[in-house]
Design a protein around this motif. Structure first.
Motif, PDB file in Angstrom:
ATOM      1  N   VAL A 164     -15.102  -4.400 -12.332  1.00 52.52           N
ATOM      2  CA  VAL A 164     -15.101  -3.016 -11.882  1.00 52.52           C
ATOM      3  C   VAL A 164     -16.028  -2.209 -12.781  1.00 52.52           C
ATOM      4  O   VAL A 164     -16.396  -2.643 -13.878  1.00 52.52           O
ATOM      5  CB  VAL A 164     -13.684  -2.400 -11.896  1.00 52.52           C
ATOM      6  N   GLU A 177     -13.785   7.033  -5.716  1.00 50.88           N
ATOM      7  CA  GLU A 177     -12.945   5.846  -5.876  1.00 50.88           C
ATOM      8  C   GLU A 177     -13.774   4.578  -5.827  1.00 50.88           C
ATOM      9  O   GLU A 177     -13.489   3.604  -6.531  1.00 50.88           O
ATOM     10  CB  GLU A 177     -11.888   5.819  -4.767  1.00 50.88           C
ATOM     11  N   SER A 178     -14.817   4.568  -4.999  1.00 45.78           N
ATOM     12  CA  SER A 178     -15.670   3.386  -4.863  1.00 45.78           C
ATOM     13  C   SER A 178     -17.070   3.816  -4.467  1.00 45.78           C
ATOM     14  O   SER A 178     -17.282   4.918  -3.962  1.00 45.78           O
ATOM     15  CB  SER A 178     -15.099   2.413  -3.825  1.00 45.78           C
ATOM     16  N   VAL A 252     -14.256   2.951 -11.187  1.00 43.63           N
ATOM     17  CA  VAL A 252     -14.976   3.042  -9.919  1.00 43.63           C
ATOM     18  C   VAL A 252     -15.157   1.629  -9.375  1.00 43.63           C
ATOM     19  O   VAL A 252     -15.682   0.752 -10.075  1.00 43.63           O
ATOM     20  CB  VAL A 252     -16.358   3.711 -10.080  1.00 43.63           C
ATOM     21  N   LEU A 253     -14.711   1.374  -8.152  1.00 43.32           N
ATOM     22  CA  LEU A 253     -14.864   0.064  -7.527  1.00 43.32           C
ATOM     23  C   LEU A 253     -16.225  -0.057  -6.860  1.00 43.32           C
ATOM     24  O   LEU A 253     -16.824   0.944  -6.460  1.00 43.32           O
ATOM     25  CB  LEU A 253     -13.771  -0.153  -6.491  1.00 43.32           C
ATOM     26  N   VAL A 254     -16.704  -1.299  -6.729  1.00 46.06           N
ATOM     27  CA  VAL A 254     -17.913  -1.578  -5.943  1.00 46.06           C
ATOM     28  C   VAL A 254     -17.433  -2.154  -4.618  1.00 46.06           C
ATOM     29  O   VAL A 254     -16.864  -3.248  -4.570  1.00 46.06           O
ATOM     30  CB  VAL A 254     -18.845  -2.557  -6.674  1.00 46.06           C
ATOM     31  N   ALA A 255     -17.658  -1.432  -3.544  1.00 42.05           N
ATOM     32  CA  ALA A 255     -17.015  -1.744  -2.272  1.00 42.05           C
ATOM     33  C   ALA A 255     -17.653  -2.897  -1.522  1.00 42.05           C
ATOM     34  O   ALA A 255     -16.989  -3.563  -0.714  1.00 42.05           O
ATOM     35  CB  ALA A 255     -16.998  -0.501  -1.388  1.00 42.05           C
TER      36      ALA A 255
END
Length: 293
Positions: A164, A177-178, A252-255
């Motif tokens: 993440v 969030e992402s 922060v997510l990588v979608a």
């Protein structure tokens, strides 16, 4: 003089880097050690050390012999442990190498609860370093994110995870969030050194997407990644299980990228049944996984 005594004396000096240090470590007098090493060199007509000042550096032959004595003394230790069986767990010392202390400490806590007489030492490095320490007999077990395909090694899955991002709370991405991986094309990244699985996996996903970050800061530890992010150097990349819990940071997510990773417990195949190693393997997660696919 018995060859075993001479080799042990040589090994003490090779490990300590000096005759005085070896004497202190081995609890013997310096003249005794010096005489034993000189006798070994004289018997075979070789030079094992470059004696300069107070130090004792290994010659090329000495380096090769040191690798042999390391294996020899490890085998002797294994034999004692095997003969002692479960009684070994009344006392003993386990050497662990890991790419992160956070994965290891819960295992050590469980072992300590069951076997209070054991002691531990922990060396932290990147995934390549910790596997090398096991192969070189400088560690009994390793915890690493690198999946192992070496037939000399036994590994089992410890836990699955994912990479993440994390940013300072005043960063432009902190409110999201992402993001898609393409959003990183204009960003500064803070990432581990080469040899780290975190870096290998993340750089592979960037390359697959054709993404080149604006700038890349390379640091040597997860703690340094956190400090660099807090100092405003950019976006950090970390295993989610190791994400710093700290005010001022946001996940922060990588979608749209596969950032799955895992941690494995690794030991030499020939040592996996030793009581100390078996105790660590037994305290460390799911059943054994194949070493390669």
């Amino acid at each position: 003089m018995a060859i075993a005594t001479a080799l042990r004396a040589f090994h003490l000096v090779a490990e300590a880097g000096s005759f005085s240090g070896a004497a202190r470590a081995g609890g013997v007098s310096q003249p005794t050690l010096s005489a034993q090493v000189k006798a070994l060199e004289a018997t075979y007509g070789v030079a094992l050390f470059d004696r300069r000042g107070r130090g004792a550096g290994l010659t090329p032959l000495g380096q090769s012999l040191h690798a042999v004595t390391t294996r020899l003394l490890a085998a002797e230790e294994e034999a004692r442990a095997l003969l002692a069986g479960e009684a070994t767990l009344m006392r003993g010392h386990l050497r662990i190498a890991a790419d992160s202390a956070s994965h290891v400490m819960p295992i050590l806590a469980r072992i300590r609860q069951r076997h209070a007489g054991l002691t531990f030492s922990l060396a932290i490095g990147n995934s390549s370093d910790v596997v090398s320490r096991v192969l070189d007999h400088h560690a009994d077990v390793a915890v690493t994110a690198r999946r192992i395909s070496d037939p000399r090694l036994h590994s089992r899955l410890l836990q699955e995870d994912r990479l993440v991002l994390f940013v300072r709370d005043d960063h432009a991405l902190a409110a999201r969030e992402s993001v898609g991986i393409a959003a990183l094309a204009s960003e500064d990244l803070v990432i581990r050194e080469r040899g780290s699985v975190t870096r290998e996996v993340f750089e592979a996903r960037l390359a697959e997407a054709g993404i080149r970050p604006h700038a890349l800061l390379e640091v040597q530890s997860r703690e340094a990644v956190r400090e660099a992010v807090l100092a405003g150097f950019g976006i950090g990349v970390v295993f989610e299980a190791e994400l710093p819990v700290q005010p001022g940071l946001r996940r922060v997510l990588v979608a749209d990228a596969d950032l799955a990773v895992a941690e494995y417990v690794v030991c030499l195949e020939e040592r996996r049944r030793l009581p100390l190693v078996r105790a660590f393997l037994g305290a460390g997660g799911p059943p054994p996984q194949p070493a390669s696919t």
